[in-house]
Design a protein around this motif. Structure first.
Motif, PDB file in Angstrom:
ATOM      1  N   ARG A   1       0.645  -1.205   0.128  1.00  0.00           N
ATOM      2  CA  ARG A   1      -0.010  -0.236   0.079  1.00  0.00           C
ATOM      3  C   ARG A   1       0.774   1.145   0.010  1.00  0.00           C
ATOM      4  O   ARG A   1       0.485   2.193  -0.305  1.00  0.00           O
ATOM      5  N   ALA A   2       2.113   1.202   0.504  1.00  0.00           N
ATOM      6  CA  ALA A   2       2.988   2.385   0.710  1.00  0.00           C
ATOM      7  C   ALA A   2       4.058   2.295  -0.651  1.00  0.00           C
ATOM      8  O   ALA A   2       5.194   2.693  -0.411  1.00  0.00           O
ATOM      9  N   ALA A   3       3.574   1.477  -1.454  1.00  0.00           N
ATOM     10  CA  ALA A   3       4.694   1.265  -2.523  1.00  0.00           C
ATOM     11  C   ALA A   3       5.470   2.553  -3.068  1.00  0.00           C
ATOM     12  O   ALA A   3       4.846   3.616  -3.367  1.00  0.00           O
ATOM     13  N   GLY A   4       6.803   2.489  -3.174  1.00  0.00           N
ATOM     14  CA  GLY A   4       7.380   3.945  -3.535  1.00  0.00           C
ATOM     15  C   GLY A   4       7.929   4.932  -2.542  1.00  0.00           C
ATOM     16  O   GLY A   4       8.369   5.863  -3.107  1.00  0.00           O
ATOM     17  N   THR A   5       7.213   4.607  -1.342  1.00  0.00           N
ATOM     18  CA  THR A   5       7.664   5.839  -0.192  1.00  0.00           C
ATOM     19  C   THR A   5       8.787   5.007   0.745  1.00  0.00           C
ATOM     20  O   THR A   5       9.044   3.935   0.651  1.00  0.00           O
ATOM     21  N   PRO A   6       9.252   5.720   1.429  1.00  0.00           N
ATOM     22  CA  PRO A   6      10.135   5.481   2.662  1.00  0.00           C
ATOM     23  C   PRO A   6       9.580   4.623   3.394  1.00  0.00           C
ATOM     24  O   PRO A   6      10.252   3.501   3.871  1.00  0.00           O
ATOM     25  N   LEU A   7       8.193   4.411   3.913  1.00  0.00           N
ATOM     26  CA  LEU A   7       7.730   3.689   4.626  1.00  0.00           C
ATOM     27  C   LEU A   7       7.568   2.211   4.268  1.00  0.00           C
ATOM     28  O   LEU A   7       7.915   1.139   4.896  1.00  0.00           O
ATOM     29  N   ALA A   8       7.847   2.077   2.870  1.00  0.00           N
ATOM     30  CA  ALA A   8       7.656   0.747   2.214  1.00  0.00           C
ATOM     31  C   ALA A   8       8.929   0.143   2.454  1.00  0.00           C
ATOM     32  O   ALA A   8       9.133  -1.161   2.548  1.00  0.00           O
ATOM     33  N   GLN A   9      10.253   0.856   2.181  1.00  0.00           N
ATOM     34  CA  GLN A   9      11.184   0.433   2.622  1.00  0.00           C
ATOM     35  C   GLN A   9      11.640  -0.052   4.071  1.00  0.00           C
ATOM     36  O   GLN A   9      12.239  -0.868   4.361  1.00  0.00           O
ATOM     37  N   GLN A  10      11.075   0.863   4.986  1.00  0.00           N
ATOM     38  CA  GLN A  10      10.960   0.509   6.318  1.00  0.00           C
ATOM     39  C   GLN A  10      10.308  -0.816   6.541  1.00  0.00           C
ATOM     40  O   GLN A  10      10.760  -1.468   7.552  1.00  0.00           O
ATOM     41  N   ALA A  11       9.233  -1.156   5.836  1.00  0.00           N
ATOM     42  CA  ALA A  11       8.254  -2.080   5.932  1.00  0.00           C
ATOM     43  C   ALA A  11       9.213  -3.497   5.513  1.00  0.00           C
ATOM     44  O   ALA A  11       9.263  -4.469   6.339  1.00  0.00           O
ATOM     45  N   GLN A  12       9.952  -3.375   4.529  1.00  0.00           N
ATOM     46  CA  GLN A  12      10.804  -4.411   4.072  1.00  0.00           C
ATOM     47  C   GLN A  12      11.898  -4.664   5.143  1.00  0.00           C
ATOM     48  O   GLN A  12      12.232  -5.680   5.640  1.00  0.00           O
ATOM     49  N   LEU A  13      12.765  -3.861   5.651  1.00  0.00           N
ATOM     50  CA  LEU A  13      13.504  -3.896   6.894  1.00  0.00           C
ATOM     51  C   LEU A  13      12.929  -4.588   8.051  1.00  0.00           C
ATOM     52  O   LEU A  13      13.476  -5.314   8.553  1.00  0.00           O
ATOM     53  N   ASP A  14      11.723  -4.073   8.335  1.00  0.00           N
ATOM     54  CA  ASP A  14      11.208  -4.455   9.429  1.00  0.00           C
ATOM     55  C   ASP A  14      10.685  -5.970   9.369  1.00  0.00           C
ATOM     56  O   ASP A  14      10.759  -6.634  10.244  1.00  0.00           O
TER      57      ASP A  14
END
Length: 269
Positions: A67-80
């Motif tokens: 849902r947050a694709a392309g945003t810094p939050l999507a990257q954070q989700a991957q790391l989390d």
């Protein structure tokens, strides 16, 4: 032929009724997160992980990433998600998530953390969940994960020397080097105890040539002394003993022999 057709028609009718009843009794699957904001998804995933519900946390993070694709939050989700798998003792899944993150975001400002987490995953995988309970140290386990952990920490320190993760990574690198040296000595001791003196000499020499200032090198020299002595190679024995006395003038090995292994030498993080 007519009887066969009649039976087929009856069977078809029964199947139709069964499918109809099945359709009537099914309940549509409702996504409870459909109306959640990205921040709510992230907070819920964090709470679930903190509560030990790792599978639920990973599922929420996957939804967040989409849902947050392309945003810094999507990257954070991957790391989390990688961290969640790490906490769940699922190293393969954690490393797969980190591989994907590094492939998709090679210039991410969070790359130092990704490398640090990669090092941690392999570090703990090498230690093993029950290593302490089994009184088994890293030097007695397969060293592949230790070497991969070392490489991740080294890349972190090389690329991001000012990273807040660098000091801990450096300390763990020292530990890993000591572990790898101890592994060579552990194998050398094994060969010596079984009378395979040439093999013991080769592994002890390997430790001495590949690692510097590791605690295990004192025992490596002692194994050389004892192995050369057992083979009647007095000149090499005396040379090794001379080096040992110069390097470890107060060594207990020369006075007392091999130490009884009561406690692991390593420190658990």
């Amino acid at each position: 032929m007519k009887l066969s057709l009649r039976l087929s028609a009856v069977a078809l009718g029964a199947l139709t009724v069964a499918l109809t009843l099945s359709g009537c009794g099914s309940t549509p699957v409702v996504d409870e997160t459909a109306g959640w904001s990205p921040n709510k998804l992230y907070n819920e995933a964090t709470e679930e992980r903190n509560a030990g519900n790792f599978e639920r946390s990973a599922t929420l993070l996957e939804k967040l990433e989409g849902r947050a694709a392309g945003t810094p939050l999507a990257q954070q989700a991957q790391l989390d998600k990688a961290y969640t798998h790490y906490k769940a003792s699922e190293p393969a899944q954690a490393l797969a998530a980190l591989d994907r993150f590094q492939r998709l975001h090679p210039a991410s400002p969070a790359m130092d953390y990704a490398l640090y987490l990669r090092g941690l995953v392999n570090f703990n995988d090498n230690l093993g969940l029950f290593g302490a309970l089994a009184r088994q140290d890293l030097s007695e386990r397969d060293q592949k994960a230790a070497k991969e952990s070392f490489e991740a920490f080294r890349e972190l320190i090389t690329r991001f020397p000012e990273s807040k993760y660098a000091p801990d990574a450096s300390a763990r690198m020292t530990y890993i080097v000591n572990s790898l040296a101890q592994y060579e000595v552990h194998v050398a001791r094994y060969y010596f105890s079984r009378g395979a003196y040439l093999a013991a000499i080769n592994r002890a020499q390997s430790a001495l040539s590949e690692y510097k200032d590791a605690p295990a090198l004192e025992e490596a020299l002692f194994i050389l002394v004892r192995s050369y002595d057992a083979l009647g190679m007095t000149q090499l024995r005396d040379d090794a003993q001379r080096v040992m006395k110069a390097s470890y003038p107060n060594s207990e090995y020369l006075a007392q022999g091999f130490k009884k292994k009561d406690e692991p030498w390593w420190k658990v993080w």
